[in-house]
Each structure stands twice: as structure tokens, then as C-alpha cells.
Scaffold this active site. Structure first.
Site, mmCIF file in Angstrom:
data_model
loop_
_atom_site.group_PDB
_atom_site.id
_atom_site.type_symbol
_atom_site.label_atom_id
_atom_site.label_comp_id
_atom_site.label_asym_id
_atom_site.label_seq_id
_atom_site.Cartn_x
_atom_site.Cartn_y
_atom_site.Cartn_z
ATOM 1 C CE LYS A 35 -2.273 1.774 3.650
ATOM 2 N NZ LYS A 35 -2.095 3.246 3.573
ATOM 3 C CG ASP A 62 -4.840 4.435 1.772
ATOM 4 O OD1 ASP A 62 -5.977 4.885 1.579
ATOM 5 O OD2 ASP A 62 -4.334 4.304 2.905
ATOM 6 C CG LEU A 63 -3.182 8.631 -3.291
ATOM 7 C CD1 LEU A 63 -2.840 9.281 -4.633
ATOM 8 C CD2 LEU A 63 -2.147 9.036 -2.241
ATOM 9 C CE LYS A 64 -7.337 6.553 4.359
ATOM 10 N NZ LYS A 64 -5.858 6.485 4.173
ATOM 11 C CG PHE A 65 -8.898 10.157 -5.017
ATOM 12 C CD1 PHE A 65 -7.753 10.932 -4.858
ATOM 13 C CD2 PHE A 65 -8.823 9.053 -5.851
ATOM 14 C CE1 PHE A 65 -6.579 10.622 -5.519
ATOM 15 C CE2 PHE A 65 -7.647 8.729 -6.524
ATOM 16 C CZ PHE A 65 -6.524 9.512 -6.360
ATOM 17 C CG ASP A 67 -12.150 17.583 -4.882
ATOM 18 O OD1 ASP A 67 -13.054 18.400 -5.162
ATOM 19 O OD2 ASP A 67 -10.957 17.911 -4.744
ATOM 20 C CB ILE A 68 -16.681 18.180 -7.082
ATOM 21 C CG1 ILE A 68 -15.499 18.499 -8.013
ATOM 22 C CG2 ILE A 68 -16.886 19.316 -6.078
ATOM 23 C CD1 ILE A 68 -15.759 19.700 -8.933
ATOM 24 N N PRO A 69 -17.518 15.184 -7.841
ATOM 25 C CG PRO A 69 -19.753 14.483 -8.079
ATOM 26 C CD PRO A 69 -18.910 15.618 -7.555
ATOM 27 C CG ASN A 70 -14.909 16.575 -13.742
ATOM 28 O OD1 ASN A 70 -14.998 15.766 -14.659
ATOM 29 N ND2 ASN A 70 -13.988 17.541 -13.726
ATOM 30 C CB THR A 121 -9.367 1.954 11.662
ATOM 31 O OG1 THR A 121 -8.176 2.482 11.062
ATOM 32 C CG2 THR A 121 -10.035 1.018 10.692
ATOM 33 N NE ARG A 182 -1.319 -0.740 15.831
ATOM 34 C CZ ARG A 182 -1.374 -0.297 14.567
ATOM 35 N NH1 ARG A 182 -1.643 -1.112 13.567
ATOM 36 N NH2 ARG A 182 -1.104 0.964 14.292
ATOM 37 N N GLY A 211 0.647 -1.640 8.880
ATOM 38 C CA GLY A 211 1.750 -0.704 8.727
ATOM 39 C C GLY A 211 2.754 -0.815 9.844
ATOM 40 N NE ARG A 212 1.152 3.562 12.795
ATOM 41 C CZ ARG A 212 0.225 4.384 13.268
ATOM 42 N NH1 ARG A 212 0.580 5.432 14.006
ATOM 43 N NH2 ARG A 212 -1.051 4.177 12.999
HETATM 44 O O1 LIG Z 1 -9.665 3.714 8.121
HETATM 45 C C1 LIG Z 1 -8.478 3.664 7.752
HETATM 46 C C2 LIG Z 1 -8.099 3.837 6.445
HETATM 47 C C3 LIG Z 1 -6.784 3.743 6.104
HETATM 48 N N1 LIG Z 1 -5.834 3.491 7.025
HETATM 49 C C4 LIG Z 1 -4.428 3.383 6.583
HETATM 50 O O2 LIG Z 1 -3.939 2.066 6.882
HETATM 51 C C5 LIG Z 1 -2.627 2.131 7.393
HETATM 52 C C6 LIG Z 1 -2.609 1.562 8.781
HETATM 53 O O3 LIG Z 1 -1.330 1.703 9.329
HETATM 54 P P1 LIG Z 1 -0.937 1.217 10.791
HETATM 55 O O4 LIG Z 1 0.455 1.709 10.944
HETATM 56 O O5 LIG Z 1 -1.031 -0.294 10.765
HETATM 57 O O6 LIG Z 1 -1.878 1.821 11.764
HETATM 58 C C7 LIG Z 1 -2.188 3.586 7.334
HETATM 59 O O7 LIG Z 1 -1.449 3.758 6.141
HETATM 60 C C8 LIG Z 1 -3.484 4.373 7.244
HETATM 61 O O8 LIG Z 1 -3.352 5.522 6.449
HETATM 62 C C9 LIG Z 1 -6.201 3.325 8.329
HETATM 63 O O9 LIG Z 1 -5.371 3.087 9.213
HETATM 64 N N2 LIG Z 1 -7.518 3.399 8.658
#
Ligand SMILES: O=c1ccn([C@@H]2O[C@H](COP(=O)(O)O)[C@@H](O)[C@H]2O)c(=O)[nH]1
Length: 233
Positions: A35, A62-65, A67-70, A121, A182, A211-212
Site C-alpha cells: 500500500k 491509498d489516497l482516499k480521494f 472531492d467533487i465527482p468530476n 479506524t 494490531r 503498517g507500523r
Molecule cells: O480507516 C483507515 C483507512 C486507512 N488506514 C491506513 O492504513 C494504514 C494503517 O497503518 P498502521 O500503521 O497499521 O496503523 C495507514 O497507512 C493508514 O493511512 C487506516 O489506518 N484506517
């Protein structure tokens, strides 16, 4: 509905491309998907995404757009041009925005999966109350997931805690992508709605975004190995 291949999506939340590639060169596309989120994309740019895809990885951009539809439709097309496997937008942008994105991607021969972020989350009931949304995260997630499905999206991002409810309520090919993972040994950080990797799978997540627990570990490969062991893969 998981496609074949790894269920773990490693979140490459690094401040530069070098650090990202240092981890990626020790991984393989058979082991995990990748990701790329806002931090790395802003630092590394589209070429980094193309390189990861060219290396054979399924890349979730994962840029989570939102904005307006267009604008969102054009951004999704630009993401598809990079050869990504999955792209996302905020379902809170509404049905018309989601439909515009889906229609734009449908014009292509090959398109990425289009996924809607429901409720982040990192948010709990108090956070939802503050922005005047119903306080129950699960109710919000279900509502937004239904809207996303009606708009033609391929699935949603939610916490593993809401997955069982989604499986009951939303039939068909609809993917559940879950951050908020986690392992028992990892820090919670800023996440609020979390489960362990094995609980996420037991509850029905299709993909685990992690991620972490991996990237911030003193030995990221060992952390990934422990997660795989927990999942029995
Ligand atoms: O609701 C959401 C949407 C996206 N994320 C993304 O997932 C990873 C989670 O990273 P961790 O380090 O495991 O917490 C991170 O890139 C977020 O931008 C999310 O956590 N929750």
C-alpha cells in the site's frame, strides 16, 4: 470476497522512497501486497508506484480521494494509468461522487478495484459525535457500505470489528479491506477500532492492511514472519 494471493497488504508509510525500497527488496509479491499512502506518494511520486507495479506487486494506492465527482473521477483515471491494483475514495463524498469514479474506470479495458473508505479506524464514538455523525461506528459503516455497493464500488475499508455485520448484510462480491490490525505484541498508536490479525481473519476480513507493526518494528521481516505464523500462512 478475496482474490487469490496474499491477504496481507503492507502499508509502506515511509518518509522516502529509499526506505520503502529497502523493505520491499526483502519482500516478494507472493508474500504480500503493498500500500502506498499519502506520505510516500507525496515524497516518492507516481514513478515509485509504477516501479512497484512493474516489480510484480499488487499496489493499493491509498489516497482516499474526496472531492467533487468530476475531480475524483479524473483522479481515479490517473491512478489507473499507474497500473495499480486497488484505488480508494471516501464514501462520505457521496453516491454521485462514487458513481462518477466507477463510470470513469468502467470505460477502461482493465481497471483497478474501487474501494470506499467508510469510517476511519482511528475514529471512535466520541470522534463521530464531535462531527455530528451517529455515535455508533458500526451503524455508520453499514450505511456507507450499502451506499458504496449501490454506487457500484468493489468493496470498503472498515475496521475488522464491523466485518461480521457487513458479511451478514451485504451479499455478493464485496471486498472488506481492514486496517486497524494490531498483533497482541504491537502498540495501538492512533488506531481505535482494532483487532489482532487472526481475529480479523476469523471475523471475515478479505485483506489486512498492516503498517507500523511491521514498519516500526526493530526487525520488520521478523515482525511480518510472526504475523504470518499467527495467520498460519
Ligand atoms: O480507516 C483507515 C483507512 C486507512 N488506514 C491506513 O492504513 C494504514 C494503517 O497503518 P498502521 O500503521 O497499521 O496503523 C495507514 O497507512 C493508514 O493511512 C487506516 O489506518 N484506517
Amino acid at each position: 470476497m478475496a482474490d487469490n494471493g496474499p491477504k496481507i497488504i503492507a502499508a509502506l508509510d515511509f518518509p522516502d522512497s529509499e526506505q520503502a525500497f529497502r523493505l520491499v527488496e526483502r519482500l516478494s509479491p507472493e508474500r504480500c501486497r503493498l500500500k502506498v499512502g499519502k506520505e510516500l506518494f507525496v515524497r516518492g511520486g507516481p514513478r515509485l508506484v509504477e516501479q512497484l507495479a512493474a516489480d510484480g506487486y499488487d499496489v493499493f494506492l491509498d489516497l482516499k480521494f474526496h472531492d467533487i465527482p468530476n475531480t475524483v473521477a479524473r483522479a481515479c483515471e490517473a491512478a489507473a494509468d499507474l497500473g495499480v491494483w486497488m484505488v480508494n475514495l471516501h464514501a462520505l463524498g457521496g453516491r454521485r461522487m462514487m458513481e462518477a469514479a466507477r463510470e470513469a474506470l468502467d470505460k477502461r479495458q482493465r481497471r483497478p478495484l474501487l474501494i470506499g473508505v467508510t469510517i476511519l479506524t482511528s475514529m471512535g464514538s466520541e470522534d463521530l459525535k464531535e462531527i455530528q455523525l451517529p455515535e455508533d461506528p458500526e451503524a455508520n459503516v453499514l450505511h456507507l457500505a450499502r451506499l458504496a455497493q449501490r454506487a457500484g464500488l468493489d468493496g470498503v475499508v472498515c475496521s475488522p470489528k464491523e466485518v461480521a455485520g457487513l458479511r451478514r448484510e451485504i451479499a455478493g462480491e464485496f471486498r472488506r479491506v481492514t486496517p486497524g490490525i494490531r498483533p497482541a505484541w504491537a502498540a495501538t498508536d492512533d488506531q481505535k477500532r482494532i483487532t489482532t490479525p487472526s481475529d480479523a481473519i476469523r471475523l471475515g476480513s478479505d485483506y489486512l492492511v498492516i503498517g507500523r507493526p511491521i514498519t516500526a518494528a526493530s526487525d520488520p521481516l521478523e515482525a511480518l514472519r510472526k504475523i504470518e505464523e499467527e495467520l498460519g500462512v
